[in-house]
Design an enzyme around this catalytic site. Structure first.
Site: not given
Length: 226
Positions: A139, A73, A21, A103
């Site tokens: 993730k 995602q 991603p 992130c």
């Protein structure tokens, strides 16, 4: 010779090549183009905020329908919002869903309190995965550290440390807190997640919500590809 690049989720049951991603890159249009090049590659969407899915009048037009081998995602920290967004995406053909816990940007991990910030709350991540349903993966980073402590954490790192994933190990023995927290995170979330995908870097979270990971002087956009 076969090169094993990644392990796909249980629904695929075989090694696969996956396109990670990337914010503002792995959009519906790019994934359509990449699918023309390969029918076998696993394509990930860019991070989709769960709240935006629920607000969208036409989510299929914005993020695209899939016939398989794609991972959607989601970003968010509210289990009920994530549950509803996951249902919408499954109706669009997405079987495999992923929760973004990597992130580190100020807008996501700082103001939004999700993304990499969720590594500090593994119980909430477990609840989010449970709400999103089966075949939900996570993730995440190797760990997170505040920018003010980053230099000190690097100095503390012991390159000779060796660690085992044996459940009987004392995860704190010989490991710094960042590494130890990653063990605790995975152990807590593992009952609710179908698999873990690791962005093998530490996420730097700024205590003042200043987007240090996007600082132009850092010149490393890969830090935010989650």
């Amino acid at each position: 010779m076969r090169i094993r690049l990644a392990l796909a989720s249980s629904s695929w049951r075989r090694p696969s090549f996956e396109v990670a991603p990337m914010m503002a890159h792995t959009s519906r249009d790019l994934r359509f183009f990449l699918r023309l090049l390969s029918s076998e590659a696993v394509l990930w969407s860019e991070m989709i905020p769960a709240s935006e899915v629920l607000r969208s009048d036409d989510p299929e037009r914005r993020w695209g329908r899939t016939s398989g081998r794609e991972v959607a995602q989601l970003g968010g920290a509210d289990p009920e919002v994530l549950r509803e967004a996951a249902d919408v995406l499954r109706d669009m053909g997405y079987v495999d869903l992923n929760l973004n816990v990597g992130c580190p940007s100020a807008r996501v991990a700082g103001q939004g309190k999700f993304g990499a910030a969720l590594m500090r709350d593994p119980d909430l991540v477990a609840a989010c995965c449970e709400a999103m349903g089966p075949d939900t993966s996570v993730k995440h980073r190797l760990g997170v550290v505040s920018s003010s402590n980053y230099s000190r954490e690097r100095q503390k790192r012991d390159d000779d440390t060796r660690c085992s994933w044996n459940d009987d190990d004392d995860v704190d023995g010989g490991l710094d807190e960042v590494r130890a927290s990653a063990f605790r995170f995975v152990r807590t979330v593992s009952a609710s997640a179908s698999r873990f995908v690791v962005h093998a870097r530490v996420g730097i979270l700024d205590d003042d919500d200043d987007d240090s990971n996007n600082d132009d002087s850092n010149n490393d956009d890969s830090n935010n590809d989650d």
